[in-house]
Design an enzyme around this catalytic site. Structure first.
Site, PDB file in Angstrom:
ATOM      1  N   THR A   1       1.091 -54.063  15.678  1.00  0.00           N
ATOM      2  CA  THR A   1       2.482 -54.445  15.982  1.00  0.00           C
ATOM      3  C   THR A   1       2.580 -55.895  16.394  1.00  0.00           C
ATOM      4  O   THR A   1       1.725 -56.410  17.113  1.00  0.00           O
ATOM      5  CB  THR A   1       3.029 -53.567  17.132  1.00  0.00           C
ATOM      6  N   GLU A  88      -7.212 -58.764  12.940  1.00  0.00           N
ATOM      7  CA  GLU A  88      -8.343 -57.841  13.143  1.00  0.00           C
ATOM      8  C   GLU A  88      -9.408 -58.059  12.064  1.00  0.00           C
ATOM      9  O   GLU A  88      -9.131 -57.904  10.874  1.00  0.00           O
ATOM     10  CB  GLU A  88      -7.846 -56.397  13.117  1.00  0.00           C
ATOM     11  N   ASN A 219     -10.306 -50.195  12.816  1.00  0.00           N
ATOM     12  CA  ASN A 219      -9.244 -49.227  12.559  1.00  0.00           C
ATOM     13  C   ASN A 219      -9.764 -47.827  12.247  1.00  0.00           C
ATOM     14  O   ASN A 219      -9.012 -46.854  12.342  1.00  0.00           O
ATOM     15  CB  ASN A 219      -8.317 -49.752  11.464  1.00  0.00           C
ATOM     16  N   THR A 224      -4.945 -42.390  17.529  1.00  0.00           N
ATOM     17  CA  THR A 224      -3.620 -42.131  18.096  1.00  0.00           C
ATOM     18  C   THR A 224      -3.629 -40.739  18.725  1.00  0.00           C
ATOM     19  O   THR A 224      -2.666 -40.249  19.166  1.00  0.00           O
ATOM     20  CB  THR A 224      -2.529 -42.211  17.012  1.00  0.00           C
TER      21      THR A 224
END
Lengths: 224, 218
Positions: A1, A88, A219, A224
């Site tokens: 984000t 990243e 990642n 989550t």
């Protein structure tokens, strides 16, 4: 984000502030890509409290509006570049400049398509002067009429001020000096210059990074 | 990379040159950060940032065009529309949880964050005017989880009481909004406008982002 918060003590009315921000964003935060994914939360806010004094900027015709626009846009570009610097897993900071387009929108679409191409980004990570992948991404940019294959040229522009390395000129591949290409790709910063035709005069700039193993590691681990 | 605010000593050497050691900050704006523990695994890093104006100010924003817009996006857009961009006092940001795809409860959480922040500014210039909150709310972090609202609400007054205008205040706030970032992103600049040639204006900006970055905001 992506989140951004900007504050100024210049006196700017809300309607002018929104217009100033929207225009600045188009050429800054809306012109970067790390991994091609658009977040659910991206927000950039701008506050202006007028604490420094001076006449209120109320619209585009107000004295100082144009200069404020210029200052804000340049500032937002510098902030946006910092995000790309911290992409990243990224090991490169890549400027994609698309010129000679019929419109700014055309140039930006092409630049965005190149910036999102996983194959371009992995080639950059592998320090491969792979103009074929750049050209391929240029060609599939949707809704762009400015691309003229026989007139398209691709170059790498070193950031040290030395001469550009021409990879493709007017649709014809150049005999590339691989040693020079490797030298340019060794640097962290690189500019890819794509000239779309011989007629259009519009230009857009986009900033991105490369794709590395580290991106997948980060990642793949993220939960989550 | 780790999911925490990049502090001194943990910034990669190659990135240290991007972190300012001083700045020129706009008059009348204050910054603060504090540790709310939004992510249970984060036991020591600040994850709540507050930026405030000492007087009501103009506000504008651009938001993601993703159709699944997070609760703070919806709440802030509505707030700015309701107020016509006037009378804004603050921006409150938490990192660690995006408050995205959290349904009506997420909206209520974002509203509550704004309302709690408003309490910091219950002075004469910010009396209730029927237009609701005066705070821009932002969240960043994992999607699909509710905010640990109690922890955040509890720490907003702490952030309020820690507001200040030094470089360290701004840098700490820039750190607190980070997620997988390796360095805080903070810039400031002075400038002049021809409409007031004797006046020096300032701009400060902080941003965060390292992944899920392809902004398309309007």
């Amino acid at each position: 984000t992506l989140l951004g918060i900007l504050c100024t003590d210049a006196p700017i009315a809300p309607s002018a502030l929104q217009a100033l921000l929207s225009a600045a964003i188009d050429k800054s935060f809306n012109s970067i890509s790390i991994d091609g994914d658009t977040s659910t939360n991206d927000t950039v806010a701008l506050l202006a409290n007028g604490a420094a004094g001076g006449p209120l900027i109320t619209s585009a015709s107000s004295p100082g509006y144009a200069e404020m626009q210029q200052t804000l846009t340049a500032f937002a570009v510098d902030l946006a570049k910092l995000v790309v610097r911290d992409g990243e897993g990224a090991t490169k900071f890549v400027t994609i400049r698309v010129t000679n387009a019929a419109s700014y929108a055309d140039a930006k679409k092409v630049a965005s398509t190149i910036a999102r191409s996983p194959l371009v980004k992995t080639a950059l990570y592998g320090k491969d002067a792979n103009w074929g992948r750049i050209l391929c991404a240029t060609g599939y940019a949707e809704g762009v009429d400015s691309v003229v294959p026989a007139e398209t040229s691709v170059s790498f522009v070193p950031t040290d001020g030395s001469a550009e390395l021409k990879l493709l000129v007017k649709g014809e591949p150049e005999k590339v000096d691989e040693a020079r290409a490797a030298e340019i790709l060794e640097a962290e910063d690189l500019e890819i210059l794509v000239r779309l035709s011989e007629r259009g005069g519009q230009e857009a700039v986009y900033w991105t990074g490369d794709f590395s193993h580290e991106y997948v590691t980060i990642n793949g681990d993220y939960r989550t | 990379r780790r999911y925490s605010a990049p502090g001194e000593g943990s910034i990669p050497p190659a990135k240290q040159k991007y972190v300012p050691t001083s700045g020129t900050y706009p008059k009348g704006f204050l910054a603060a950060s504090t540790h709310a523990g939004v992510k249970p695994s984060n036991t020591k890093f600040d994850d709540l940032a507050l930026i405030a104006s000492e007087s009501p100010c103009s506000g504008a924003a651009v938001f993601t065009k993703n159709k699944f817009q997070a609760a703070p996006v919806t709440v802030t857009r509505d707030m700015l529309k309701r107020r016509g961009g006037s009378g804004i006092r603050a921006v409150v940001v938490n990192s660690g949880c995006a408050n995205a795809v959290t349904g009506k409860g997420g909206i209520e959480d974002a509203v509550r964050m704004g309302e709690e922040t408003d309490k910091c500014f219950e002075d004469e210039s910010s009396q209730p005017d029927g237009n609701g909150s005066r705070t821009v709310v932002m969240s960043t972090g994992v999607i699909g989880q509710r905010l640990p609202l109690r922890r955040i609400i509890h720490k907003i007054p702490v952030a309020c009481s820690g507001l200040g205008s030094t470089h360290q205040h701004w840098l700490s706030a820039a750190r607190a909004i980070c997620t997988t970032d390796t360095f805080p992103k903070l810039l400031s600049r002075s400038f002049a406008l021809p409409s007031a040639p004797d006046t020096t204006y300032s701009l400060v900006g902080m941003t965060k982002g390292a992944g899920m970055i392809h902004p398309n905001m309007a």
